[in-house]
Design a protein around this motif. Structure first.
Motif, PDB file in Angstrom:
ATOM      1  N   VAL A  47      19.700   6.454  -3.124  1.00  0.00           N
ATOM      2  CA  VAL A  47      19.420   6.517  -4.566  1.00  0.00           C
ATOM      3  C   VAL A  47      20.609   7.134  -5.308  1.00  0.00           C
ATOM      4  CG1 VAL A  47      17.972   7.624  -6.336  1.00  0.00           C
ATOM      5  CG2 VAL A  47      16.896   6.509  -4.366  1.00  0.00           C
ATOM      6  N   ALA A  59      18.048   1.493  -7.188  1.00  0.00           N
ATOM      7  CA  ALA A  59      17.589   2.869  -6.952  1.00  0.00           C
ATOM      8  C   ALA A  59      16.064   2.957  -7.049  1.00  0.00           C
ATOM      9  CB  ALA A  59      18.236   3.814  -7.965  1.00  0.00           C
ATOM     10  N   GLU A  62      14.285   1.504  -4.034  1.00  0.00           N
ATOM     11  CA  GLU A  62      14.320   2.423  -2.882  1.00  0.00           C
ATOM     12  C   GLU A  62      13.219   3.487  -3.005  1.00  0.00           C
ATOM     13  OE1 GLU A  62      15.938   2.827  -0.017  1.00  0.00           O
ATOM     14  OE2 GLU A  62      17.165   1.033  -0.228  1.00  0.00           O
ATOM     15  N   ILE A  63      13.095   4.049  -4.202  1.00  0.00           N
ATOM     16  CA  ILE A  63      12.086   5.093  -4.444  1.00  0.00           C
ATOM     17  C   ILE A  63      10.683   4.515  -4.265  1.00  0.00           C
ATOM     18  CG2 ILE A  63      11.151   6.724  -6.138  1.00  0.00           C
ATOM     19  CD1 ILE A  63      14.024   6.638  -7.446  1.00  0.00           C
TER      20      ILE A  63
END
Length: 301
Positions: A47, A59, A62-63
């Motif tokens: 991130v 990002a 991914e979170i």
């Protein structure tokens, strides 16, 4: 609609963490915890890299993957029976808090609300330090193996579905064959638990996953008990009971084998006592009549 569903999962995960975990320094070191810790540190690294490259979309993906798929749907499910362990609580809490800090720039108000509900150490989540990855805790191989294990579990569940045998009915064995099965052996208990089989056999050879669907009388009886306990839990839920509330359970059935599982059932449904007979003397306040395969059960408390 998908965004609303994702937010609901994160919000519910926050409530789950608040209810079942506390901040403790020492984290668990079982294979499942080591995997989610590795994922946590990997995500923190990725991130930060994406944001430095001005790639916010990557990002947030991914979170989302970490909080929803890895932490909520995988780790949260695998540790359900281990939440009394303070080290497991620490992994859950720390992983969620780090994920929340990463999420905060994208969803400031929601992240702040969840943080306040968690009673975070600072007055605001935006006063917390940005999560820096601990690269020593990243195990890329472990993350790859876990992906393989999740694929194995999905394949076994698909084979169960094809054979029309629900996951609550235990089966004897899974044969897993691959060119290098040794690294997967550390995940044996996870595979057993998630697929409800008694044994997992590994062998070296051509890639193959084979589920033994032969149902013995003993395994079928265990399946009845597991399904019956689920129905009792549903009745507890309807009665608005808390997890710690005990019940005096009565069961009427012709399935005499149930007496052999009395102690196990008592533990599963948090019953102070259980009375099993062929006929109920009177209908209890909370009552249900259930049919599981060929057997009928009247349950109440």
């Amino acid at each position: 609609r998908e965004a609303k569903r994702d937010l609901d999962v994160i919000w519910n995960l926050g409530n789950y963490v608040k209810l079942y975990s506390k901040h403790h320094k020492e984290e668990a070191d079982d294979v499942t915890s080591l995997w989610i810790i590795s994922r946590r540190e990997s995500v923190k690294e990725k991130v930060s890299e994406y944001l430095e490259k001005l790639q916010p979309q990557q990002a947030i993906q991914e979170i989302k993957q970490f909080l929803i798929e890895d932490l909520s749907r995988t780790y949260g499910q695998l540790i359900r029976d281990e939440l009394e362990d303070k080290k497991v609580q620490a992994v859950l809490y720390n992983s969620f808090l780090d994920g929340l800090k990463l999420l905060a720039p994208f969803l400031p108000f929601i992240a702040e609300k969840i943080y306040q509900d968690l009673e975070g150490k600072k007055k605001s989540i935006f006063l917390e330090d940005w999560p820096e990855p601990n690269r020593k805790l990243i195990d890329n191989n472990l993350e790859i193996y876990m992906k393989t294990v999740k694929d194995i579990i999905q394949e076994v569940l698909a084979q169960r579905d094809k054979a029309k045998i629900g996951v609550r009915w235990p089966l004897p064995n899974i044969l897993i064959s691959s060119d290098d099965p040794k690294p997967l052996q550390q995940f044996k208990e996870i595979i057993k638990k998630q697929t409800n089989v008694k044994q997992v056999t590994f062998k070296t050879g051509e890639k193959l996953i084979e589920l033994d669907t032969k149902m013995t009388e003993q395994l079928e009886r265990e399946g009845y008990v597991r399904e019956l306990s689920r129905r009792i839990q549903e009745l507890r839920k309807k009665a608005k009971l808390k997890k710690e509330d005990t019940i005096n359970l009565v069961i009427a059935t012709k399935a005499s084998f149930l007496n052999n599982f009395k102690e196990e059932l008592q533990q599963k449904v948090n019953a102070a006592k259980i009375q099993i007979s062929t006929k109920l003397e009177k209908k209890p306040k909370h009552y249900s009549k259930e049919k599981i395969k060929e057997e009928e059960f009247e349950i109440g408390f």
